[in-house]
Design a protein around this motif. Structure first.
Motif, mmCIF file in Angstrom:
data_model
loop_
_atom_site.group_PDB
_atom_site.id
_atom_site.type_symbol
_atom_site.label_atom_id
_atom_site.label_comp_id
_atom_site.label_asym_id
_atom_site.label_seq_id
_atom_site.Cartn_x
_atom_site.Cartn_y
_atom_site.Cartn_z
ATOM 1 N N TRP A 133 0.870 -1.353 -0.141
ATOM 2 C CA TRP A 133 0.155 -0.204 0.025
ATOM 3 C C TRP A 133 0.960 1.357 0.003
ATOM 4 O O TRP A 133 0.511 2.072 -0.619
ATOM 5 N N LYS A 134 1.874 1.143 0.774
ATOM 6 C CA LYS A 134 3.105 2.354 0.830
ATOM 7 C C LYS A 134 3.438 2.595 -0.711
ATOM 8 O O LYS A 134 3.450 3.678 -1.084
ATOM 9 N N ILE A 135 4.089 1.533 -1.190
ATOM 10 C CA ILE A 135 4.502 1.666 -2.565
ATOM 11 C C ILE A 135 3.696 2.231 -3.646
ATOM 12 O O ILE A 135 3.884 3.268 -4.156
ATOM 13 N N VAL A 136 2.427 1.655 -3.533
ATOM 14 C CA VAL A 136 1.246 2.113 -4.424
ATOM 15 C C VAL A 136 0.921 3.612 -4.149
ATOM 16 O O VAL A 136 0.986 4.453 -5.110
ATOM 17 N N PHE A 137 0.967 3.834 -3.050
ATOM 18 C CA PHE A 137 0.337 5.409 -2.503
ATOM 19 C C PHE A 137 1.518 6.230 -2.969
ATOM 20 O O PHE A 137 1.318 7.394 -3.834
ATOM 21 N N ILE A 138 2.920 6.085 -2.488
ATOM 22 C CA ILE A 138 4.104 6.810 -2.984
ATOM 23 C C ILE A 138 4.077 6.998 -4.597
ATOM 24 O O ILE A 138 4.201 8.002 -4.958
ATOM 25 N N CYS A 139 3.999 5.732 -5.495
ATOM 26 C CA CYS A 139 4.113 5.908 -6.657
ATOM 27 C C CYS A 139 2.794 6.913 -7.354
ATOM 28 O O CYS A 139 3.204 7.639 -8.366
ATOM 29 N N ALA A 140 1.633 6.804 -6.836
ATOM 30 C CA ALA A 140 0.383 7.416 -7.073
ATOM 31 C C ALA A 140 0.673 8.884 -6.951
ATOM 32 O O ALA A 140 0.358 9.840 -7.944
ATOM 33 N N ALA A 141 1.198 9.445 -5.724
ATOM 34 C CA ALA A 141 1.624 10.768 -5.455
ATOM 35 C C ALA A 141 2.299 11.218 -6.340
ATOM 36 O O ALA A 141 2.314 12.480 -6.806
ATOM 37 N N ILE A 142 3.695 10.661 -6.391
ATOM 38 C CA ILE A 142 4.562 11.091 -7.476
ATOM 39 C C ILE A 142 4.063 11.207 -8.813
ATOM 40 O O ILE A 142 4.532 12.208 -9.619
ATOM 41 N N GLY A 143 3.383 10.349 -9.363
ATOM 42 C CA GLY A 143 2.735 10.435 -10.602
ATOM 43 C C GLY A 143 1.892 11.560 -10.680
ATOM 44 O O GLY A 143 1.762 12.135 -11.836
ATOM 45 N N LEU A 144 0.988 12.006 -9.838
ATOM 46 C CA LEU A 144 0.279 13.146 -9.597
ATOM 47 C C LEU A 144 1.068 14.413 -9.719
ATOM 48 O O LEU A 144 0.646 15.265 -10.558
ATOM 49 N N MET A 145 2.343 14.273 -9.242
ATOM 50 C CA MET A 145 3.239 15.599 -9.297
ATOM 51 C C MET A 145 4.102 15.690 -10.486
ATOM 52 O O MET A 145 4.110 16.623 -11.226
ATOM 53 N N VAL A 146 4.922 14.506 -10.862
ATOM 54 C CA VAL A 146 5.740 14.707 -11.846
ATOM 55 C C VAL A 146 5.103 13.860 -12.971
ATOM 56 O O VAL A 146 6.151 14.034 -14.217
#
Lengths: 280, 297
Positions: free
Chosen positions: B31-44
């Motif tokens: 969940w942490k990995i998916v969340f971090i990837c999604a948030a980074i995807g949203l930003m960059v």
């Protein structure tokens, strides 16, 4: 008056004059001009006519759209930013600093380029539509662009750092002895989260949300690229009044109302804070 | 007896983890990995997509790209309008970054001197220092759109036209950011260094020129870099203050969106801006990091 102080005044005064003449004065003139209109002789008489002109359902809808979009963006960035900061705070230092660098990127990149990227992603032949079609969830491509939701997604990505960075700063400055004390007194992890972590990051969350709200309210590039003509926010309305309709009176009245709506939360929650780090 | 001992001694952690515990751990990490990837995807994500899509060989930019080519960058550079816009953007960015960093340097030195004189002129000090800080930080929180409109009205009332109006606007916009970085840089020039220079007979200006400025050069460089990037990609002020015949690169992109959206040459222009920004930001962050380390030593 001693020499140090005199040289200090000599150094700062030119810059202060620059800022006052080219920033404070123009803004004051804009505020004043919205309260007065030139009559037949060209003399400016005080009046609220500009505000009468915008006091209608159409402008009301513009401001409601702006408020709804900005408040949802502030809520989303605070929730995502808190979770993001909590995860990064627990990571090894090298990984954490690498992710913090990522947080600084959208701060410096051009808004218009970010909007352009979302156009490619969310378009009719974009990767989201392709993925949904590939999974068989939809048969025809959805029109994801030119909706308030597209604007919210774009602004959330753009403004997430303004919420995540202050929360991360205040999280990392929490004294770990507090948790040891809580543990030895038999507090559960949930209770420690609510009684130690939350009160200590609440200030950063609020000021981050206020800054995000303010920036979302006054954002221009992302709403106009991703919202098109269908989503009219207050900055877009100002642009249309000024550039398309040459109606400077209505434009400056809308600008003043926007300024008031933006500055109230900033003055309440984000006063005296450094925008990027959340430090006072 | 047994009960009291059971209360006082915490239970030994079991060595062998049960399957349920192991699964929740795995789920939590996933969940942490998916969340971090999604948030980074949203930003960059949009930035990555622009760069990758600019290499597509298709006549309209698509993601994922088809084939690989760099010809769109050449095509874009061969267009007269793109070259003119790039030159104009560069011109405004170079001069506004120099102007805002120079002003920030003057200010930072002045504010520092005020701070040092605070025991002599206490009341004046607090008035001047807090007043100037509020005025300086105003453009940071101020809605850019309102600033753009105010400047547009002001410049037209004064009869000021020309490309230097945008230069002034960008200098104002970048000033608070430049001030923050320059102040961090100046903090690196320690008081001992300064005092020893003064005690060896250097004049205050000599001290600033030979001791303070060299020590603050990383901060000054970082301020120059950041303000350059900010001006180069700035959109709102440029939209209101540009002259009809001369546009900056972001305005060129914006205008093209109405005529023919997502043509590959415009994607290449966006990609070039992104790459420039990433390189510039990397330099600024490295400089900032060096300053922070130096300050702690």
């Amino acid at each position: 008056m001693n020499t140090t102080f005199r040289s200090a005044v000599l150094l700062t005064l030119p810059v202060l004059i620059f800022v006052v003449v080219l920033f404070v004065l123009p803004v004051a003139m804009l505020l004043l001009s919205s309260f007065g209109l030139p009559d037949q002789n060209g003399d400016v008489v005080p009046s609220f006519a500009a505000y009468d002109g915008i006091w209608n359902a159409r402008t009301g809808k513009v401001f409601l759209t702006s408020l709804a979009i900005s408040l949802s963006v502030a809520l989303l960035t605070t929730v995502i930013g808190l979770q993001f900061a909590l995860i990064i705070n627990k990571m090894r230092p090298t990984a954490a600093s690498l992710l913090t660098v990522v947080l600084f990127l959208p701060l410096a990149t051009s808004e218009i380029v970010i909007g352009y990227g979302w156009l490619i992603i969310l378009g009719r032949n974009g990767v989201v539509n392709l993925a949904l079609q590939g999974l068989g969830l939809i048969s025809a491509p959805l029109s994801l662009l030119y909706s308030p939701a597209a604007v919210v997604v774009g602004l959330t990505g753009l403004l997430l750092p303004f919420s995540a960075l202050p929360i991360l700063t205040s999280l990392s400055s929490i004294d770990s002895n507090l948790y040891l004390a809580g543990q030895s007194l038999g507090a559960s992890r949930l209770r420690m989260a609510f009684e130690i972590t939350f009160p200590l990051v609440r200030g950063a969350m609020l000021s981050g949300a206020a800054v995000v709200y303010a920036l979302a309210m006054s954002a221009f590039a992302i709403p106009s690229v991703l919202g098109g003509q269908r989503v009219q926010t207050a900055p877009l309305n100002i642009y249309i009044n000024y550039i398309n309709l040459f109606d400077h009176a209505s434009g400056s009245a809308v600008a003043c109302m926007l300024l008031i709506l933006v500055m109230i939360p900033i003055l309440l929650f984000a006063r005296g804070k450094n925008l990027l780090t959340g430090r006072v | 007896m047994v009960v009291s001992r059971a209360l006082s001694v915490p239970p030994e952690p079991t060595r062998e983890k049960s399957a349920a515990v192991w699964l929740t751990r795995l789920g939590g990490r996933l969940w942490k990995i998916v969340f971090i990837c999604a948030a980074i995807g949203l930003m960059v994500g949009p930035l990555l997509v622009v760069i990758i899509a600019s290499t597509s060989t298709t006549r309209f930019s698509v993601f994922p790209p088809v084939g690989f080519t760099l010809k769109w960058y050449v095509v874009a550079m061969q267009q007269e309008e793109v070259r003119a816009a790039a030159l104009y953007s560069l011109w405004v960015a170079i001069f506004s970054s120099i102007a805002s960093t120079a002003l920030a340097l003057l200010l930072a030195l002045g504010l520092e001197a005020i701070d040092r004189a605070r025991f002599v002129v206490r009341r004046l000090h607090s008035f001047f220092a807090s007043g100037s800080r509020i005025v300086l930080m105003l453009p940071l929180m101020f809605p850019l759109i309102v600033m753009a409109v105010a400047l547009l009205d002001f410049f037209s009332q004064m009869g000021w036209y020309g490309s230097y109006t945008l230069l002034i606007a960008h200098t104002l916009y970048a000033l608070p950011f430049a001030l923050t970085l320059v102040e961090i840089g100046l903090a690196g020039a320690s008081d001992e260094l300064r005092r020893s220079a003064l005690s060896l007979g250097a004049s205050p200006w000599q001290t600033i020129w030979h001791v303070v400025l060299p020590a603050a050069r990383v901060g000054i460089g970082a301020a120059l870099g950041l303000t350059f990037i900010m001006s180069f990609g700035e959109f709102t002020l440029a939209l209101f203050l540009h002259e009809p015949e001369s546009v900056t690169l972001p305005i060129h992109i914006y205008n093209s969106l109405f005529a023919n959206p997502l043509t590959p040459d415009i994607t290449a222009v966006s990609g070039a801006i992104t790459i420039m920004t990433v390189i510039g930001m990397a330099i600024v962050l490295l400089a900032a990091r060096r300053m922070m380390d130096g300050g702690e030593r």
